[in-house]
Design a protein around this motif. Structure first.
Motif, PDB file in Angstrom:
ATOM      1  N   ILE A 289     134.970  71.400 121.560  1.00 44.41           N
ATOM      2  CA  ILE A 289     135.924  72.274 120.873  1.00 44.41           C
ATOM      3  C   ILE A 289     136.164  71.790 119.450  1.00 44.41           C
ATOM      4  N   THR A 290     136.087  70.483 119.215  1.00 41.24           N
ATOM      5  CA  THR A 290     136.251  69.967 117.851  1.00 41.24           C
ATOM      6  C   THR A 290     135.070  70.376 116.982  1.00 41.24           C
ATOM      7  N   ILE A 291     133.873  70.329 117.523  1.00 43.23           N
ATOM      8  CA  ILE A 291     132.690  70.789 116.787  1.00 43.23           C
ATOM      9  C   ILE A 291     132.815  72.274 116.464  1.00 43.23           C
ATOM     10  N   LEU A 292     133.301  73.058 117.429  1.00 45.25           N
ATOM     11  CA  LEU A 292     133.499  74.481 117.178  1.00 45.25           C
ATOM     12  C   LEU A 292     134.506  74.695 116.055  1.00 45.25           C
ATOM     13  N   ALA A 293     135.611  73.959 116.084  1.00 47.48           N
ATOM     14  CA  ALA A 293     136.618  74.083 115.030  1.00 47.48           C
ATOM     15  C   ALA A 293     136.038  73.699 113.674  1.00 47.48           C
ATOM     16  N   ALA A 294     135.219  72.643 113.641  1.00 46.25           N
ATOM     17  CA  ALA A 294     134.593  72.234 112.384  1.00 46.25           C
ATOM     18  C   ALA A 294     133.677  73.322 111.847  1.00 46.25           C
ATOM     19  N   SER A 295     132.968  73.990 112.748  1.00 47.84           N
ATOM     20  CA  SER A 295     132.032  75.025 112.319  1.00 47.84           C
ATOM     21  C   SER A 295     132.743  76.261 111.779  1.00 47.84           C
ATOM     22  N   ARG A 296     134.011  76.443 112.130  1.00 54.56           N
ATOM     23  CA  ARG A 296     134.743  77.633 111.705  1.00 54.56           C
ATOM     24  C   ARG A 296     135.683  77.378 110.539  1.00 54.56           C
ATOM     25  N   MET A 297     135.644  76.191 109.957  1.00 54.83           N
ATOM     26  CA  MET A 297     136.406  75.955 108.740  1.00 54.83           C
ATOM     27  C   MET A 297     135.876  76.867 107.645  1.00 54.83           C
ATOM     28  N   GLY A 298     136.797  77.509 106.937  1.00 51.75           N
ATOM     29  CA  GLY A 298     136.393  78.433 105.891  1.00 51.75           C
ATOM     30  C   GLY A 298     136.113  79.840 106.359  1.00 51.75           C
ATOM     31  N   THR A 299     136.360  80.128 107.640  1.00 56.53           N
ATOM     32  CA  THR A 299     136.164  81.462 108.195  1.00 56.53           C
ATOM     33  C   THR A 299     137.517  82.041 108.601  1.00 56.53           C
ATOM     34  N   PRO A 300     137.587  83.350 108.899  1.00 58.89           N
ATOM     35  CA  PRO A 300     138.860  83.924 109.338  1.00 58.89           C
ATOM     36  C   PRO A 300     139.396  83.321 110.634  1.00 58.89           C
ATOM     37  N   ASP A 301     138.529  82.697 111.428  1.00 53.42           N
ATOM     38  CA  ASP A 301     138.952  82.096 112.697  1.00 53.42           C
ATOM     39  C   ASP A 301     139.359  80.630 112.555  1.00 53.42           C
ATOM     40  N   GLN A 302     139.471  80.144 111.332  1.00 55.48           N
ATOM     41  CA  GLN A 302     139.738  78.721 111.107  1.00 55.48           C
ATOM     42  C   GLN A 302     141.007  78.258 111.823  1.00 55.48           C
ATOM     43  N   SER A 303     142.146  78.873 111.507  1.00 53.75           N
ATOM     44  CA  SER A 303     143.428  78.387 112.024  1.00 53.75           C
ATOM     45  C   SER A 303     143.498  78.487 113.544  1.00 53.75           C
ATOM     46  N   ARG A 304     143.034  79.616 114.083  1.00 52.98           N
ATOM     47  CA  ARG A 304     143.106  79.803 115.526  1.00 52.98           C
ATOM     48  C   ARG A 304     142.262  78.767 116.264  1.00 52.98           C
ATOM     49  N   THR A 305     141.046  78.521 115.765  1.00 55.39           N
ATOM     50  CA  THR A 305     140.163  77.589 116.460  1.00 55.39           C
ATOM     51  C   THR A 305     140.642  76.147 116.305  1.00 55.39           C
ATOM     52  N   VAL A 306     141.173  75.803 115.149  1.00 55.34           N
ATOM     53  CA  VAL A 306     141.741  74.467 114.974  1.00 55.34           C
ATOM     54  C   VAL A 306     142.908  74.255 115.933  1.00 55.34           C
ATOM     55  N   SER A 307     143.738  75.277 116.117  1.00 54.24           N
ATOM     56  CA  SER A 307     144.848  75.152 117.060  1.00 54.24           C
ATOM     57  C   SER A 307     144.345  75.011 118.491  1.00 54.24           C
ATOM     58  N   MET A 308     143.278  75.741 118.837  1.00 53.74           N
ATOM     59  CA  MET A 308     142.681  75.574 120.163  1.00 53.74           C
ATOM     60  C   MET A 308     142.230  74.128 120.363  1.00 53.74           C
ATOM     61  N   ALA A 309     141.581  73.578 119.330  1.00 56.76           N
ATOM     62  CA  ALA A 309     141.088  72.204 119.422  1.00 56.76           C
ATOM     63  C   ALA A 309     142.239  71.203 119.520  1.00 56.76           C
ATOM     64  N   LYS A 310     143.265  71.385 118.683  1.00 56.73           N
ATOM     65  CA  LYS A 310     144.376  70.431 118.670  1.00 56.73           C
ATOM     66  C   LYS A 310     145.128  70.445 119.998  1.00 56.73           C
ATOM     67  N   ASN A 311     145.251  71.631 120.604  1.00 57.35           N
ATOM     68  CA  ASN A 311     145.900  71.719 121.898  1.00 57.35           C
ATOM     69  C   ASN A 311     145.113  70.970 122.962  1.00 57.35           C
ATOM     70  N   LEU A 312     143.811  71.204 123.026  1.00 56.38           N
ATOM     71  CA  LEU A 312     142.985  70.541 124.045  1.00 56.38           C
ATOM     72  C   LEU A 312     142.905  69.042 123.783  1.00 56.38           C
ATOM     73  N   ILE A 313     142.769  68.656 122.523  1.00 56.71           N
ATOM     74  CA  ILE A 313     142.719  67.233 122.175  1.00 56.71           C
ATOM     75  C   ILE A 313     144.001  66.540 122.601  1.00 56.71           C
TER      76      ILE A 313
END
Length: 370
Positions: A289-313
């Motif tokens: 999930i962290t790799i997925l969040a890294a891949s979506r930095m700079g995209t419209p899904d950035q904040s949502r995916t980072v929050s998904m990662a931070k929650n699971l982490i």
């Protein structure tokens, strides 16, 4: 998705792992992390000389990185070494300053002056990013600090809480209300009252008190820049947690292979084997999930995916901390053994830049909006 690091990022990570492995042993870490200034100024200079901070900004700002994967390449080794150097505020400041440069050159809502990003990347100037407040510890909506235009400049008033690295900062980037907008201002540390302190897991932070402090406008409409900085910081914490978890898991495996009970190593007990495999699975899920969040930095899904990662982490980190201490027993609670410090860091990462509940609410809100 390609899970392999590029050659350049592998070189950054390998260089950082070697440097920290040689210079930041657990004895040195415990010596510097819990007493003022809560880091090692000499090691900070050496990190800057290695060019590590330049990996946190893009080529347009004078760096050579700035992507989500560059953030991972830097922060995972920092986590593995439990390094308390103030790299997180440097990353967040770099994101805000880059946004200020972009708006200055584009829509004209920022300024291109001040210390700027160059001295930050070289390590010559240290920034604290002052966003959180007592009544608004994580989000941007309830920030109460106020700014006003005075005599061709600006003045900022308010209190900022738990400003990471602020105890050694030369400058602060302060989020404050300017009329109906949330803006970012640069304030010199000498122009505000600063109360620094150590954190329970090592490193330092500060409370910042501003009373009509003279300020320079960095970004006039700064909500997007601040959210980007928070997202980048949360991703960095996820990557740091991966490094901490990898080391905690390696120590656990070593213990299970050497500790004997009833005439055999406890790692041969099936119950402990199953629990260990479960932990390995959880760590790999957290990495994915962290790799997925890294891949979506700079995209419209950035904040949502980072929050998904931070929650699971946050949930995985707590599990690793609890299980590793329980399976290692009393030695894992001693000051001299790394596991106790690793566990503290894992638990506290969840409370930085939004805990599991906060990020779960953000993910739910994003899904409802979609």
């Amino acid at each position: 998705m390609n899970f392999e690091m590029s050659e350049d990022r592998r070189m950054i990570a390998d260089s950082l792992n070697r440097f920290l492995g040689d210079t930041y042993g657990i004895e040195h870490r415990t010596k510097v992390a819990y007493d003022a200034p809560f880091h090692d100024p000499e090691k900070w200079t050496q990190l800057a000389d290695l060019g590590v901070l330049y990996a946190l900004a893009g080529e347009g700002q004078g760096g050579y990185g700035g992507t989500g994967f560059d953030i991972m390449a830097v922060f995972e080794p920092l986590g593995r070494a439990l390094c308390p150097e103030p790299v997180l505020p440097a990353l967040m400041a770099a994101r805000v300053l880059a946004a200020g440069d972009e708006t200055a050159n584009g829509a004209g809502t920022g300024t291109g002056t001040g210390a700027g990003i160059g001295p930050l990347l070289s390590g010559a100037v240290r920034y604290g990013v002052a966003i959180g407040e007592i009544e608004a510890p994580y989000g941007l909506e309830d920030i109460a600090a106020q700014a006003e235009a005075v005599d061709g400049g600006y003045r900022v008033s308010g209190r900022k809480s738990v400003v990471y690295g602020g105890h050694v900062a030369d400058l602060f980037l302060v989020a404050a209300r300017l009329g109906d907008t949330l803006a970012v201002f640069e304030v010199a540390a000498r122009d505000c009252a600063v109360s620094g302190y150590g954190l329970i897991d090592g490193g330092g932070a500060t409370e910042v008190f501003l009373d009509d402090a003279p300020a320079r406008l960095v970004v006039a409409d700064g909500a997007a820049a601040l959210q980007d900085a928070l997202d980048a910081g949360a991703l960095a914490l996820c990557a740091e947690a991966l490094g901490v978890m990898d080391r905690a898991f390696a120590l656990l495996l070593e213990y299970l292979k050497t500790r004997k009970q009833f005439g055999q190593t406890i790692g041969s007990f099936q119950a402990l084997q199953h629990r260990t495999v479960d932990l390995a699975t959880e760590i790999e899920q957290a990495r994915s999930i962290t790799i997925l969040a890294a891949s979506r930095m700079g995209t419209p899904d950035q904040s949502r995916t980072v929050s998904m990662a931070k929650n699971l982490i946050g949930r995985t980190a707590r599990l690793i901390a609890e299980e590793s201490i329980q399976m290692q027993g009393g030695i894992a609670m001693t000051w001299e053994y790394p596991s106790s410090h690793l566990a503290k860091r894992l638990v506290m990462i969840d409370h930085q830049l939004g805990d599991t509940d906060f990020h779960l609410e953000r993910v739910m809100a994003a899904h409802q909006a979609a």
